[in-house]
Design an enzyme around this catalytic site. Structure first.
Site, PDB file in Angstrom:
ATOM      1  N   ASN A 175      -8.978  30.138  26.788  1.00 39.73           N
ATOM      2  CA  ASN A 175     -10.168  30.976  26.620  1.00 39.73           C
ATOM      3  C   ASN A 175     -10.016  32.074  25.574  1.00 39.73           C
ATOM      4  OD1 ASN A 175      -8.308  32.016  28.548  1.00 39.73           O
ATOM      5  ND2 ASN A 175      -9.849  33.430  29.311  1.00 39.73           N
ATOM      6  N   GLU A 191      -0.386  36.324  35.027  1.00 42.13           N
ATOM      7  CA  GLU A 191      -1.752  36.853  35.049  1.00 42.13           C
ATOM      8  C   GLU A 191      -2.645  35.680  35.409  1.00 42.13           C
ATOM      9  OE1 GLU A 191      -5.339  37.272  34.276  1.00 42.13           O
ATOM     10  OE2 GLU A 191      -4.837  37.496  32.154  1.00 42.13           O
ATOM     11  N   CYS A 195     -10.861  35.844  32.671  1.00 38.58           N
ATOM     12  CA  CYS A 195     -10.405  36.055  34.032  1.00 38.58           C
ATOM     13  C   CYS A 195     -10.987  37.299  34.695  1.00 38.58           C
ATOM     14  CB  CYS A 195      -8.883  36.125  34.064  1.00 38.58           C
ATOM     15  SG  CYS A 195      -8.207  37.325  32.884  1.00 38.58           S
TER      16      CYS A 195
END
Length: 479
Positions: free
Chosen positions: A147, A245, A279
């Site tokens: 992304n 993460e 996210c």
């Protein structure tokens, strides 16, 4: 394109390839090697050899090289941004901005390197000194998602290089070309061969080979929670350090006294940026009932102005990167509809000229969402927003924290004391009050609960690539 190992382009040992697909059209735009454990080993051993020299370079020299790499990124921003636009589908200006902003982070890390220091305890006896210093943790494996492939790589690479580590990066299958281009750009800017290597291929085939390899001492991963758990479990076999993460399902709380115009502007901008593919986006919103309908009306008006960019055309939002990511948005929208929610905007695949070849899903607003719905429980990673009314801010806080995720949170409230109390109560690594900005390069970024382990950015990111070492020195005191 081939893999970039030890300063040179290299095909996979078995000669196999993976196609890179343009999400806007479904066309094949390139191929990259389908790497194996043998390729992972070659890259890791190159990094291990290079580290013997790199970790001994004076900090000032590492800083100078990293700043040259940042400058080279800016000079190549349009070229790399164009490649990223093609493989990700995000509008070109945003792709170019990702390159330049990532270069800024390299500079921030370089400056943090100059501030690192050792300490000597003042409590030592005569003829003794105790020195606490820090050394690079070792070879680092950096595994990044599709992304924000450049930004999320720089989270890891910039910190590791300044700490004295060398890196083997494994980009996502969907977006490998921008990372490969940067490897050569950095090499030409003066980064020594083997310090930054890039391998490509299927995640479980080459990714786990790197995680389980005995040489690397740290795994830095950004991606889904399930994959992060598998990496963490595998890393325990050789006691590797990990920074993870992972997923997010971030909640926004809108109080009855909030500035609704400001709240809806911020939530629209943040919830639908990059077509919702990041996210810490707003995923669900809890709104106090007195302003619920007014909030919905403003959201419809603002989100309804966003346009999709068809293949070869212009627009605010690009396609979703692949069928799997697209299917999640469709499934969550269908689930909410079946459970009685109101679909105020979007909710179905975009059709028509310029959209048929890609995975286009329009901005979608789901009103009257309940906790049983997938949109309020699971990460979407798409342009779908769940909105629910609540009777009080306390109820909103409780519902926001009823999640296995804890990456980010957002509060809109004019009462500062109430707003701060809600911020303190949110179980999340980063919280915004009354606006939503990009995460700062200077402060820690990471999650609580199943949203991950460790922190990136700023000095906190650099420190995660260093090990403490205590040295006890004894000497004769002259009489």
């Amino acid at each position: 394109m081939d893999m970039f190992i030890n300063g040179a382009w290299q095909a996979a040992a078995n000669g196999e390839i993976v196609e890179v697909i343009a999400p806007a059209t479904g066309a094949v735009i390139d191929t990259v090697p389908r790497g194996t454990a043998a390729d992972a080993d070659a890259a890791i051993m190159a990094a291990a050899h290079a580290m013997e020299d790199w970790k001994r370079r004076p900090m000032a020299e590492r800083v100078a090289i990293q700043k040259r790499c940042a400058a080279a990124m800016r000079a190549a921003a349009e070229t790399v941004g164009a490649a990223l636009h093609e493989e990700l589908g995000r509008p070109l200006p945003a792709c170019i901005a990702e390159i330049t902003r990532s270069a800024d982070l390299l500079d921030v890390y370089a400056e943090e390197g100059l501030r690192l220091s050792a300490t000597i305890s003042l409590g030592s006896a005569p003829g003794e000194k105790t020195v606490v210093t820090r050394e690079p943790v070792g070879v680092v494996v950096a595994i990044t998602p599709f992304n924000y492939p450049v930004t999320l790589l720089m989270f890891k690479l910039g910190a590791a290089l300044i700490a004295g580590c060398t890196v083997v990066a494994k980009p996502a299958e969907d977006t490998p070309r921008s990372t490969l281009m940067l490897a050569e750009i950095f090499f030409r800017a003066g980064l020594p061969a083997g310090v930054f290597n890039v391998v490509t291929g299927k995640g479980r085939e080459i990714g786990m080979a790197m995680v389980e390899h005995p040489v690397p001492r740290k795994i830095a991963f950004t991606g889904g929670t399930a994959a992060g758990k598998a990496i963490a479990a595998a890393a325990t076999g050789t006691m590797k350090r990990v920074t993870l993460e992972l997923g997010g399902q971030s909640a926004a709380i809108v109080c009855a006294d909030a500035d609704l115009d400001k709240a809806t502007t911020a939530i629209t901008r943040h919830g639908f940026a990059n077509s919702g593919q990041f996210c810490y986006r707003v995923n669900r919103v809890f709104v106090e009932r007195p302003v619920y309908e007014a909030f919905l009306a403003l959201m419809v008006a603002k989100a309804g102005q966003l346009t999709l960019q068809p293949a070869g055309g212009e627009g605010d939002l690009g396609p979703l990167v692949n069928e799997k990511i697209f299917a999640n948005s469709a499934a969550q929208s269908d689930d909410a509809r079946e459970r009685g929610a109101r679909i105020l905007l979007g909710g179905a695949r975009q059709r028509g000229a310029g959209f048929e070849g890609g995975f286009y899903f329009p901005p979608t607003l789901i009103a009257d969402a309940t906790q049983e719905m997938l949109i309020m429980r699971e990460e979407t990673f798409g342009p779908v927003l769940g909105i629910a009314p609540v009777e009080s801010a306390a109820e909103a806080l409780a519902l926001a924290n009823q999640s296995r995720y804890g990456l980010a949170g957002f509060v809109f409230c004019r009462d500062l004391a109430k707003g701060l109390t809600l911020c303190e109560g949110l179980e999340a690594g980063s919280v915004w009050l009354n606006d939503i900005h990009r995460s700062s390069h200077y402060v820690p970024f990471g999650g609580m609960k199943e949203s991950g382990l460790g922190r990136e950015k700023g000095r906190y990111g650099v420190e995660s690539y260093l090990e403490y070492k205590t040295m006890y020195l004894s000497y004769e005191v002259p009489s």
